[in-house]
Design a protein around this motif. Structure first.
Motif, PDB file in Angstrom:
ATOM      1  N   ALA A   3     -39.526  73.999  39.470  1.00 45.26           N
ATOM      2  CA  ALA A   3     -39.486  73.453  38.122  1.00 45.26           C
ATOM      3  C   ALA A   3     -38.109  73.616  37.514  1.00 45.26           C
ATOM      4  CB  ALA A   3     -40.530  74.138  37.251  1.00 45.26           C
ATOM      5  N   GLN A   4     -37.707  72.632  36.744  1.00 44.10           N
ATOM      6  CA  GLN A   4     -36.441  72.690  36.028  1.00 44.10           C
ATOM      7  C   GLN A   4     -36.693  72.341  34.581  1.00 44.10           C
ATOM      8  OE1 GLN A   4     -33.307  70.304  37.609  1.00 44.10           O
ATOM      9  NE2 GLN A   4     -31.869  70.793  35.964  1.00 44.10           N
ATOM     10  N   LEU A   5     -36.169  73.146  33.676  1.00 40.55           N
ATOM     11  CA  LEU A   5     -36.350  72.953  32.252  1.00 40.55           C
ATOM     12  C   LEU A   5     -35.128  72.237  31.703  1.00 40.55           C
ATOM     13  CD1 LEU A   5     -38.539  73.798  30.170  1.00 40.55           C
ATOM     14  CD2 LEU A   5     -37.123  75.782  29.657  1.00 40.55           C
ATOM     15  N   THR A   6     -35.343  71.092  31.080  1.00 37.87           N
ATOM     16  CA  THR A   6     -34.222  70.364  30.489  1.00 37.87           C
ATOM     17  C   THR A   6     -33.828  71.017  29.171  1.00 37.87           C
ATOM     18  OG1 THR A   6     -35.611  68.851  29.219  1.00 37.87           O
ATOM     19  CG2 THR A   6     -35.086  68.224  31.496  1.00 37.87           C
ATOM     20  N   ALA A   7     -32.631  70.693  28.709  1.00 38.63           N
ATOM     21  CA  ALA A   7     -32.161  71.239  27.432  1.00 38.63           C
ATOM     22  C   ALA A   7     -33.078  70.793  26.296  1.00 38.63           C
ATOM     23  CB  ALA A   7     -30.722  70.800  27.178  1.00 38.63           C
ATOM     24  N   ARG A   8     -33.536  69.544  26.344  1.00 41.93           N
ATOM     25  CA  ARG A   8     -34.428  69.051  25.292  1.00 41.93           C
ATOM     26  C   ARG A   8     -35.754  69.802  25.306  1.00 41.93           C
ATOM     27  NH1 ARG A   8     -38.584  65.492  24.639  1.00 41.93           N
ATOM     28  NH2 ARG A   8     -38.671  64.384  22.636  1.00 41.93           N
ATOM     29  N   SER A   9     -36.315  70.034  26.503  1.00 45.36           N
ATOM     30  CA  SER A   9     -37.582  70.745  26.601  1.00 45.36           C
ATOM     31  C   SER A   9     -37.450  72.176  26.097  1.00 45.36           C
ATOM     32  CB  SER A   9     -38.092  70.729  28.046  1.00 45.36           C
ATOM     33  OG  SER A   9     -38.362  69.411  28.472  1.00 45.36           O
ATOM     34  N   LEU A  10     -36.349  72.827  26.435  1.00 53.28           N
ATOM     35  CA  LEU A  10     -36.160  74.197  25.972  1.00 53.28           C
ATOM     36  C   LEU A  10     -35.974  74.226  24.460  1.00 53.28           C
ATOM     37  CD1 LEU A  10     -35.903  77.174  26.442  1.00 53.28           C
ATOM     38  CD2 LEU A  10     -33.517  76.855  27.108  1.00 53.28           C
ATOM     39  N   GLU A  11     -35.298  73.240  23.908  1.00 52.86           N
ATOM     40  CA  GLU A  11     -35.140  73.177  22.456  1.00 52.86           C
ATOM     41  C   GLU A  11     -36.505  73.107  21.764  1.00 52.86           C
ATOM     42  OE1 GLU A  11     -32.705  70.532  19.139  1.00 52.86           O
ATOM     43  OE2 GLU A  11     -33.625  69.531  20.863  1.00 52.86           O
ATOM     44  N   LEU A  12     -37.419  72.307  22.316  1.00 54.23           N
ATOM     45  CA  LEU A  12     -38.750  72.188  21.737  1.00 54.23           C
ATOM     46  C   LEU A  12     -39.506  73.511  21.828  1.00 54.23           C
ATOM     47  CD1 LEU A  12     -39.772  68.668  23.074  1.00 54.23           C
ATOM     48  CD2 LEU A  12     -39.137  69.268  20.731  1.00 54.23           C
ATOM     49  N   LEU A  13     -39.375  74.196  22.952  1.00 51.62           N
ATOM     50  CA  LEU A  13     -40.044  75.485  23.113  1.00 51.62           C
ATOM     51  C   LEU A  13     -39.472  76.549  22.183  1.00 51.62           C
ATOM     52  CD1 LEU A  13     -40.397  75.727  27.009  1.00 51.62           C
ATOM     53  CD2 LEU A  13     -42.253  75.451  25.362  1.00 51.62           C
ATOM     54  N   LEU A  14     -38.179  76.477  21.938  1.00 55.15           N
ATOM     55  CA  LEU A  14     -37.535  77.490  21.102  1.00 55.15           C
ATOM     56  C   LEU A  14     -38.028  77.449  19.666  1.00 55.15           C
ATOM     57  CD1 LEU A  14     -33.873  77.193  22.404  1.00 55.15           C
ATOM     58  CD2 LEU A  14     -35.352  79.183  22.658  1.00 55.15           C
ATOM     59  N   GLY A  15     -38.322  76.263  19.163  1.00 56.24           N
ATOM     60  CA  GLY A  15     -38.772  76.158  17.781  1.00 56.24           C
ATOM     61  C   GLY A  15     -37.726  76.694  16.818  1.00 56.24           C
ATOM     62  N   ALA A  16     -38.198  77.353  15.757  1.00 58.57           N
ATOM     63  CA  ALA A  16     -37.292  77.920  14.749  1.00 58.57           C
ATOM     64  C   ALA A  16     -36.840  79.296  15.221  1.00 58.57           C
ATOM     65  CB  ALA A  16     -37.987  77.996  13.393  1.00 58.57           C
ATOM     66  N   TRP A  17     -35.835  79.318  16.077  1.00 56.61           N
ATOM     67  CA  TRP A  17     -35.443  80.560  16.730  1.00 56.61           C
ATOM     68  C   TRP A  17     -34.319  81.292  16.015  1.00 56.61           C
ATOM     69  CZ3 TRP A  17     -30.374  80.965  18.381  1.00 56.61           C
ATOM     70  CH2 TRP A  17     -29.641  79.767  18.463  1.00 56.61           C
ATOM     71  N   ARG A  18     -33.580  80.596  15.183  1.00 56.02           N
ATOM     72  CA  ARG A  18     -32.409  81.220  14.551  1.00 56.02           C
ATOM     73  C   ARG A  18     -32.857  82.250  13.525  1.00 56.02           C
ATOM     74  NH1 ARG A  18     -30.722  76.052  15.913  1.00 56.02           N
ATOM     75  NH2 ARG A  18     -28.595  75.910  16.723  1.00 56.02           N
TER      76      ARG A  18
END
Length: 492
Positions: free
Chosen positions: A4-19
């Motif tokens: 499996a490879q996680l794209t930058a867009r997919s990881l962004e969605l998983l991160l949510g409000a991470w800041r």
């Protein structure tokens, strides 16, 4: 290693409000760590390249590189030649209290203590056991008199059933896995609610099926009666999903849904069955919580027109369990289906199980005739639990929301911020095990929810909400320590 490879867009969605208030690289590393621990980034998955992720998140590449470096140093990422950065779990982790250890309160289990008649039923079953000792003891189908008791209960509810339409299993979980293994082929599509019971997701995935989600939401506030409008399911969307996906099977929890507490209206049930029938799909109705009502005393939803040999429609397979109503330690479940389906299931069962324990079947057979009285006892216990949860949320967390639930074992509490995983992790250090919202999804969603059982005593709730208050301050402001994923408790 996974491909499996996680794209930058997919990881962004998983991160949510991470800041958070932490440094950019620290907050990013903390959030990715939580995603790995929660299983939403599977072990062996290749993370996005530093340049790609930096561009997607509008960060400097130096910030992303620092986050990846911290993850490598903590053992959450390996750098593999030709594969980039790959998610993993560290070999050693911070020490944490043992699950179920002294002083730990376990809210991952939504279950009641043993019903009061159980001890007497167990003694009587032990006296009855010698009648069976001359036999081999391997019972792949279920004791005849237990199957007759189960069939009679379905008949009294309005669904005529005979004992040969019942298969007794080792709990409802085995029933789910057995159905998936018997009726699904690799690549088949399965309609499944989100959120839902997490071990059903696991069983269906192990059968090689592809999950097609439909959304169910917690019951809305208002005076509507059980089973009327606002039931939490979007029937139009469900019909569209069946047309688009052409699934082989649908797994649903129509009564006191786990975890939302919603109950599907008769109208929605009929539309779901019609949609399934139009595409040749089997409907699996998980009824493990169906009899645990609080408000509908003497008022049962009408049984839908379940398909049998004499009526057209979608094939229905129903799952029941003694564990939710009688005691979790009684690992007895059952499947109600048409004879042809039961025969297929009987043929498949020995691959993983050669027999259901006789002594536990004898106990359940003695308790089922008392089930109406036991349900009344459960109603009072659940009503007290529901009132206590609502009161403590209002007192301690006025910004949280608790939905209306007319029965079942759980409250699907909205916590107002996407920090459920962090809250669950932080709660451990305060002596509380609790299931984070994403545990009940398939894509990392539900970070704004936490499941709170309605099955504990007021004293235990006071302890739990004190722990949640301490954990909330940590989850909302500070990164939490990581722990060994192998120590994650099962969610019941």
């Amino acid at each position: 290693m996974s491909d499996a490879q996680l794209t930058a867009r997919s990881l962004e969605l998983l991160l949510g409000a991470w800041r958070t208030s932490a440094a950019g690289y620290q907050a990013l590393a903390d959030r990715i760590r939580l995603l790995v621990l929660d299983g939403r980034i599977p072990i062996g998955t290749r993370l996005p390249a530093e340049r790609d992720l930096a561009g997607r998140l509008e960060l400097s590449r130096t910030t992303v590189a620092a986050a990846y470096r911290q993850l490598r140093e903590a053992g959450f990422v390996d750098s593999v030649r030709g594969s980039g950065s790959v998610a993993r779990l560290p070999g050693r982790t911070l020490p944490l209290p043992a699950i179920g250890g002294e002083g730990m309160l376990d809210f991952t289990k939504a279950c009641l203590p043993a019903a009061s008649p159980l001890a007497a039923a167990a003694r009587a079953a032990a006296e009855e056991l010698p009648c069976f000792l001359s036999e081999p003891g391997y019972d792949p189908v279920g004791l005849p008199h237990l199957r007759a008791e189960i069939a009679e209960r379905y008949t009294r509810r309005g669904l005529p059933t005979t004992p040969d339409q019942i298969l007794v299993t080792v709990g409802a979980q085995q029933a789910i896995a057995l159905i998936a293994r018997t009726f699904l082929q690799r690549g088949d599509r399965v309609v499944i609610e989100v959120p839902t019971y997490p071990h059903a997701i696991e069983a269906i995935r192990l059968a090689g099926a592809r999950l097609v989600p439909i959304t169910v939401s917690a019951p809305e506030e208002g005076p509507h009666r059980l089973g009327e409008q606002n039931d939490g399911w979007d029937a139009d969307a469900i019909e569209q999903t069946f047309r688009r996906a052409n699934p082989a099977l649908a797994y649903l929890i129509p009564d006191f849904h786990n975890p939302t507490g919603a109950t599907m209206s008769p109208e929605t049930r009929e539309r779901v069955l019609a949609a399934a029938a139009g595409h040749g799909a089997i409907v699996v109705a998980d009824e493990t919580t169906a009899e645990l009502d609080i408000d509908r005393v003497g008022e049962y939803l009408p049984m839908p027109r379940y398909a049998d040999a004499t009526s057209p429609g979608a094939p229905i397979i129903m799952i029941g369990s003694a564990s939710k109503t009688l005691w979790g330690g009684l690992r007895i479940g059952w499947i109600r289906a048409e004879r042809s389906h039961i025969q297929r299931l009987i043929g498949a069962k020995p691959a993983t199980d050669l027999g259901t324990p006789i002594i536990e079947q004898l106990v359940v057979a003695r308790m089922l005739p008392q089930l109406d009285e036991i349900v009344e006892e459960r109603r009072e216990q659940l009503r007290l639990g529901r009132e206590t949860v609502h009161r403590l949320v209002a007192e301690r967390f006025p910004d949280w929301s608790v939905p209306v639930q007319h029965g079942g074992l759980t409250a699907w509490v909205g916590i107002g911020a996407p920090v459920s995983s962090a809250l669950a992790l932080a709660a451990r250090s305060h002596g509380l095990l609790i299931a984070a919202g994403p545990r009940f999804g398939i894509d990392g969603a539900f970070e704004r929810f936490v499941r709170i059982p309605m099955t504990y005593t007021p004293e235990e709730y006071e302890r739990a909400f004190t722990a949640l208050a301490g954990a909330w301050a940590v989850a909302a402001n500070e990164p939490v320590p990581y722990f060994d994923q192998a120590a994650l408790p099962s969610v019941v």
